[in-house]
Structures are given as structure tokens and as C-alpha cells.
Design a protein around this motif. Structure first.
Motif, mmCIF file in Angstrom:
data_model
loop_
_atom_site.group_PDB
_atom_site.id
_atom_site.type_symbol
_atom_site.label_atom_id
_atom_site.label_comp_id
_atom_site.label_asym_id
_atom_site.label_seq_id
_atom_site.Cartn_x
_atom_site.Cartn_y
_atom_site.Cartn_z
ATOM 1 N N GLY A 193 61.817 81.766 28.915
ATOM 2 C CA GLY A 193 61.701 80.502 29.635
ATOM 3 C C GLY A 193 60.304 80.298 30.184
ATOM 4 O O GLY A 193 59.425 81.166 30.109
ATOM 5 N N GLU A 194 60.083 79.125 30.775
ATOM 6 C CA GLU A 194 58.756 78.755 31.254
ATOM 7 C C GLU A 194 58.279 79.642 32.402
ATOM 8 O O GLU A 194 57.085 79.903 32.550
ATOM 9 N N ALA A 195 59.213 80.109 33.243
ATOM 10 C CA ALA A 195 58.825 80.936 34.388
ATOM 11 C C ALA A 195 58.649 82.408 34.020
ATOM 12 O O ALA A 195 58.204 83.200 34.858
ATOM 13 N N ALA A 196 58.997 82.776 32.788
ATOM 14 C CA ALA A 196 58.985 84.185 32.415
ATOM 15 C C ALA A 196 57.586 84.799 32.427
ATOM 16 O O ALA A 196 57.402 85.907 32.955
ATOM 17 N N PRO A 197 56.535 84.159 31.868
ATOM 18 C CA PRO A 197 55.213 84.817 31.868
ATOM 19 C C PRO A 197 54.724 85.180 33.263
ATOM 20 O O PRO A 197 54.258 86.300 33.486
ATOM 21 N N ALA A 198 54.838 84.228 34.209
ATOM 22 C CA ALA A 198 54.398 84.529 35.570
ATOM 23 C C ALA A 198 55.234 85.639 36.184
ATOM 24 O O ALA A 198 54.724 86.511 36.908
ATOM 25 N N GLY A 199 56.544 85.647 35.907
ATOM 26 C CA GLY A 199 57.412 86.701 36.442
ATOM 27 C C GLY A 199 57.056 88.063 35.881
ATOM 28 O O GLY A 199 57.050 89.067 36.605
ATOM 29 N N ILE A 200 56.750 88.131 34.589
ATOM 30 C CA ILE A 200 56.366 89.410 33.977
ATOM 31 C C ILE A 200 55.074 89.932 34.596
ATOM 32 O O ILE A 200 54.941 91.118 34.914
ATOM 33 N N VAL A 201 54.114 89.021 34.804
ATOM 34 C CA VAL A 201 52.829 89.440 35.398
ATOM 35 C C VAL A 201 53.050 89.951 36.813
ATOM 36 O O VAL A 201 52.503 90.994 37.207
ATOM 37 N N TRP A 229 58.556 83.871 23.416
ATOM 38 C CA TRP A 229 57.240 83.292 23.629
ATOM 39 C C TRP A 229 56.557 83.792 24.899
ATOM 40 O O TRP A 229 55.329 83.807 24.998
ATOM 41 N N ALA A 230 57.314 84.234 25.896
ATOM 42 C CA ALA A 230 56.698 84.741 27.128
ATOM 43 C C ALA A 230 55.766 85.914 26.833
ATOM 44 O O ALA A 230 54.792 86.151 27.567
ATOM 45 N N PHE A 231 56.034 86.667 25.776
ATOM 46 C CA PHE A 231 55.213 87.827 25.429
ATOM 47 C C PHE A 231 54.055 87.455 24.509
ATOM 48 O O PHE A 231 53.340 88.329 24.035
ATOM 49 N N ASN A 232 53.885 86.143 24.258
ATOM 50 C CA ASN A 232 52.775 85.660 23.446
ATOM 51 C C ASN A 232 51.812 84.821 24.277
ATOM 52 O O ASN A 232 51.086 83.986 23.747
ATOM 53 N N THR A 233 51.793 85.034 25.590
ATOM 54 C CA THR A 233 50.952 84.238 26.480
ATOM 55 C C THR A 233 49.725 85.037 26.917
ATOM 56 O O THR A 233 49.733 86.271 26.954
ATOM 57 N N LEU A 234 48.675 84.295 27.293
ATOM 58 C CA LEU A 234 47.421 84.917 27.694
ATOM 59 C C LEU A 234 47.569 85.712 28.980
ATOM 60 O O LEU A 234 46.990 86.794 29.115
ATOM 61 N N ASP A 235 48.348 85.202 29.951
ATOM 62 C CA ASP A 235 48.488 85.903 31.227
ATOM 63 C C ASP A 235 49.119 87.278 31.046
ATOM 64 O O ASP A 235 48.670 88.269 31.645
ATOM 65 N N ALA A 237 49.108 89.061 28.291
ATOM 66 C CA ALA A 237 48.147 89.889 27.553
ATOM 67 C C ALA A 237 47.088 90.454 28.503
ATOM 68 O O ALA A 237 46.721 91.629 28.419
ATOM 69 N N ARG A 238 46.601 89.634 29.426
ATOM 70 C CA ARG A 238 45.598 90.111 30.378
ATOM 71 C C ARG A 238 46.166 91.190 31.301
ATOM 72 O O ARG A 238 45.481 92.169 31.633
ATOM 73 N N ALA A 239 47.413 91.015 31.753
ATOM 74 C CA ALA A 239 48.028 92.010 32.643
ATOM 75 C C ALA A 239 48.183 93.348 31.937
ATOM 76 O O ALA A 239 47.943 94.417 32.517
ATOM 77 N N ILE A 240 48.568 93.316 30.667
ATOM 78 C CA ILE A 240 48.709 94.565 29.902
ATOM 79 C C ILE A 240 47.327 95.207 29.708
ATOM 80 O O ILE A 240 47.161 96.418 29.868
ATOM 81 N N PHE A 241 46.345 94.387 29.375
ATOM 82 C CA PHE A 241 44.995 94.887 29.132
ATOM 83 C C PHE A 241 44.407 95.542 30.381
ATOM 84 O O PHE A 241 43.680 96.540 30.291
ATOM 85 N N ALA A 242 44.730 95.020 31.565
ATOM 86 C CA ALA A 242 44.156 95.525 32.821
ATOM 87 C C ALA A 242 44.972 96.659 33.438
ATOM 88 O O ALA A 242 44.545 97.228 34.449
ATOM 89 N N ALA A 243 46.116 97.003 32.877
ATOM 90 C CA ALA A 243 46.964 98.039 33.471
ATOM 91 C C ALA A 243 46.225 99.377 33.511
ATOM 92 O O ALA A 243 45.616 99.781 32.517
#
Length: 469
Positions: A193-201, A229-235, A237-243
Motif C-alpha cells: 500500500g501507499e503507506a508501506a514504504p514510509a512504514g518500512i523505513v 511495489w513498496a520494496f521498489n521505492t527509493l526511500d 533502497a536508501r534505508a537499506i543502503f545506509a544500514a
């Protein structure tokens, strides 16, 4: 005169040009004039406000592919579906078609041979996916050199997922059955859903802020491209990259590939596979322990055998160099000298006796009885003197032998100890104490007496002690 084409010749030339210039294209439009003949092929046109394009979708390209688990999926997007689009497509539907342009010579028209057909929504997401993938690849998000290995047997694992999903239940169940025990913290979030990317971050940031986990795990069950689609977002990807710790993703099925999978340090095919990558089977651990035990036993056995051989060599060397062994060798040498001396004396007397007998025989032959008697008397006296001399010689040798024995006994370092003397060693120098100046206050002494050893410390002594005792 200009060249005059045959119809077939011109059609073939046009076909060659069209197919070489447009080997694969994406076209968007509205379905019209849909036809479903018995062959299973689909014929329709794509239309927009300006033009119309004939499309043929052959039966062999309609069904997608079948995964190892028996699921049907789109080979281009990885989308899993239950019903092929070819069965649900209708006139008026807006779609995107990918394929190659060709010329149908019998009718003299060009047409699009469809390879991939998608609804417009899915096609838009795919274009966005490809654009983000290209951008992140250029920035080094997918570089293998930056990816970290997983810790061996992690015991603190943070899981970012929906708390009530089947994915987290399978992950935790496998975690209990594998490895040698680990703690799992679930950081709940929406994964669709639309709120999923922010929630994952946010969930990932909470896990990082807790500074507890050795590894972060993002998991979700399968679904369509829109579902994941939540796992195909830039936010994300950035959170994973910065972990700051390794990140494992187990999103969807084996055929699903998301941007998060590409950025993660390790990509698992499924949520269950993620648990399998983190923890080995316990049977394998038991086998490794058994192998290590056998190897340790072999090493210990080899080490002990080597030490036993070294100890035997040292024992033989110590026995040869010990004072007791030296005294034994001297005693053996003394016995040998004594025996040789006795043999020499006996041989000397025997030789004299033989010479005497020989002389007596010669004299008897040359002289008469009276002269012989006189000479016999003289000879008797000489024999007596000779016997006395022999006895004196033997007594002298005996006395020298006794002196040698006494001297040898005097060389025994333990001999004086039996008479109350002692041997004192200075620990600082390791030498025997002979003079008062050899020690100084505080030196440690080791005094060897007839039975045992005594340790002492010098309180007064040395060159600065004067006449103190």
C-alpha cells in the motif's frame, strides 16, 4: 530507367527495413476488434486518437512461465498471477504491448507480434522500476564490493515485516528449528500500500536506533508487481543502503526481484529461505562438532606421542649427565684397573717362577752336587730376596691402589656431606659459594646437606659487610 519492383520484392524490402529498425518496441493503446479463433492466437488492434496498429499475440507467448513451485509468472516483471491476461483481455481495455514489428506479406500490412502484454498500470510500474534500477546502479547501490557477509550464527535478528503475515510465522518457526538458538525481534510495519514504504523505513530506523541486532531481515510473502511495489521505492533502497549492519531480503517468491533485493547485502528467494541462510540445520552443526572432536583427538594423540618421545630423549640425556651415573662409570673404570693390576702382578710372578725353574734346570746340568748345593743355598737366598721384593712390589701396588680408591672417594661430591659438610649455591649466580665476597644482602641461597636441601636468604655479607657474620 528506374528499377521496377515486383510486389513481393518490395514487400520483402520493406519487411527487412521494418524488422531491423524496430526489433523490440513498447506500444500503448486501447484494444479494439479483438478476435479469438480456435487456434488460440489473439488478433486485435491497438488504437489511440491518431492511429491504429494491428497486433497478433500467438498462443505460445500468452501463458508466461511456470516456476519450480508450480506458479505462473511473467518472465519480464516476475509478477505471479493465477489467470493469464490473455483470458481476461477485452475490447476497450488499455494495455501495453512489447514485441517486434513485422510485415504480413499476404495482406501487405505491418503488424506488431506481441511478446509481453500488460495492463497499463503494471506497465507504468515496470517503467518506473527500470528507471529507478538504472539510477541506483549508476550510484553504486548494487555494487558487490560494498555488500557485507552475514555473521556466522547470528543470535540477535531484527525482522521488519507485517506482524500477522504467514511470512513471519514461517521465518520464526524455522529459526526455532535451526542453528543453536537466537533472539528475534519483530518490528511491525505495513508491507503493501501507499503507506508501506514510509512504514518500512521507520521500522528499519527503529531497529538501527536500538543498536541491538546483528542483522536486519526484510520479508514479505508473494504477490503481484503492485503488491510488492513498496520494496521498489527509493526511500526503502536508501534505508537499506545506509544500514550499519548486513541486510537480508526475502520478498515474494523466487521469481520476484525487487529493488530492495538488489540493494541488500544478501537476497533470499523467499522468507523461509532467509531463515535458512541465517542458521544452518542443527544436524549439520552436530556433524561439525563430531568432526571437530575427532580432529582434536587426532591432534592431541599426535602431540602426546611427540612429547613422550622428547621426554624419553631428555630422560636418557639426564641419566647420562647425572652425578650418580658418573660415579657408576668411575667405579666401573676402577674395577677394570684393579683387575688389570692383579693380572699384571700374577703374570709377573708366574714369569719369574718360570725363569727360575729354567735356570735351576740349567744349573743342575752344569754343576755337580756340592757346587750345586752351594749354589742352591745362594739361589735360595736370592729366591727369598726376590720373593720379598715381589711382596714389596705387590704391597706397593696395593697401597697405590688403596690411595687411588681413597682419592676417588674424596672426589665424590656427596662424601663430605655425610661428615656434616654442606654445599651452598647462590641463586643469583647459580655458582657454589666459596668466599664471603660472593654474596650480598638479599641473595637467596640453596644449601645441600646429606639428606635434603635448605633455602636461606643472606641478611649480612658480601664486600660491604665488614666483619659481620
Amino acid at each position: 530507367m528506374p528499377h521496377v519492383f515486383e510486389v513481393g520484392e518490395l514487400t520483402r524490402a520493406i519487411k527487412a527495413v521494418v524488422e531491423s529498425e524496430f526489433p523490440f518496441v513498447w506500444v500503448r493503446g486501447q484494444v479494439v476488434n479483438l478476435s479469438r479463433p480456435g487456434s488460440g492466437h489473439l488478433y486485435f488492434s491497438l488504437r489511440d486518437a491518431e492511429a491504429s496498429l494491428a497486433v497478433v499475440w500467438f498462443r505460445g507467448a500468452q501463458g508466461g512461465r511456470i516456476s519450480a513451485g508450480g506458479e505462473r509468472y511473467d518472465p519480464l516483471t516476475g509478477e505471479v498471477y493465477d489467470r493469464p491476461l490473455a483470458e481476461s483481455i477485452t475490447d476497450g481495455m488499455e494495455i501495453m504491448v512489447a514485441g517486434r514489428l513485422t510485415v504480413y506479406a499476404q495482406r501487405g500490412v505491418y503488424q506488431l507480434v506481441a511478446e509481453v502484454v500488460q495492463e497499463v498500470g503494471a506497465g507504468r510500474l515496470w517503467l518506473e522500476f527500470e528507471a529507478l534500477k538504472k539510477d541506483l546502479a549508476a550510484k553504486g547501490y548494487f555494487d558487490a564490493a560494498r555488500k557485507r557477509p552475514l555473521p556466522s550464527h547470528p543470535v540477535r535478528v531484527a525482522v521488519i515485516t507485517a506482524p500477522a503475515g504467514a511470512a513471519v510465522r514461517d521465518f520464526i518457526r524455522l529459526g526455532r528449528e535451526r542453528g543453536h538458538g537466537a533472539a528475534v525481534r519483530v518490528y511491525p510495519t505495513l508491507v503493501q500500500g501507499e503507506a508501506a514504504p514510509a512504514g518500512i523505513v521507520r521500522a528499519m530506523l527503529r531497529a538501527v536506533a536500538d543498536d541491538w541486532a546483528e542483522v536486519l531481515v526484510l520479508i514479505r510473502g508473494g504477490g503481484s508487481l503492485e503488491d510488492l511495489w513498496a520494496f521498489n521505492t527509493l526511500d526503502v533502497a536508501r534505508a537499506i543502503f545506509a544500514a550499519p549492519v548486513p541486510v537480508v531480503t526475502g520478498v515474494g517468491h523466487e521469481v520476484d526481484m525487487t529493488i530492495a533485493d538488489m540493494v541488500a547485502d544478501v537476497r533470499a528467494a523467499t522468507p523461509s529461505h532467509a531463515a535458512q541462510l541465517l542458521w544452518p540445520e542443527r544436524g549439520m552443526l552436530a556433524q561439525r562438532v563430531d568432526d571437530a572432536e575427532l580432529a582434536l583427538r587426532r591432534i592431541i594423540g599426535t602431540l602426546l606421542a611427540s612429547r613422550e618421545r622428547e621426554l624419553a630423549v631428555l630422560a636418557r640425556g639426564l641419566a647420562w649427565l647425572s652425578p650418580a651415573r658418573r660415579l657408576d662409570r668411575l667405579a666401573e673404570s676402577f674395577d677394570g684397573v684393579d683387575k688389570r693390576l692383579v693380572r699384571a702382578g700374577t703374570g709377573y710372578l708366574d714369569g719369574l717362577s718360570r725363569r727360575l725353574a729354567d735356570l735351576e734346570a740349567r744349573v743342575s746340568r752344569r754343576f755337580d752336587a756340592r757346587s750345586l748345593d752351594a749354589r742352591e743355598d745362594a739361589l735360595t737366598r736370592r729366591v727369598e730376596r726376590l720373593t720379598a721384593a715381589a711382596r714389596m712390589f705387590v704391597a706397593d701396588r696395593q697401597q697405590r691402589l688403596e690411595l687411588a680408591g681413597a682419592h676417588l672417594a674424596g672426589l665424590d661430591p656427596a662424601g663430605p656431606l655425610t661428615r656434616g659438610y654442606s654445599l651452598t649455591t647462590v641463586a643469583r649466580t647459580g655458582k657454589f659459594l666459596r668466599r664471603e665476597t660472593d654474596v650480598r644482602p638479599g641473595d637467596k641461597l640453596e644449601i645441600m646437606v646429606y639428606e635434603g636441601r635448605v633455602r636461606a636468604v643472606v641478611t649480612d655479607g658480601g664486600p660491604d659487610a665488614g666483619d659481620k657474620s
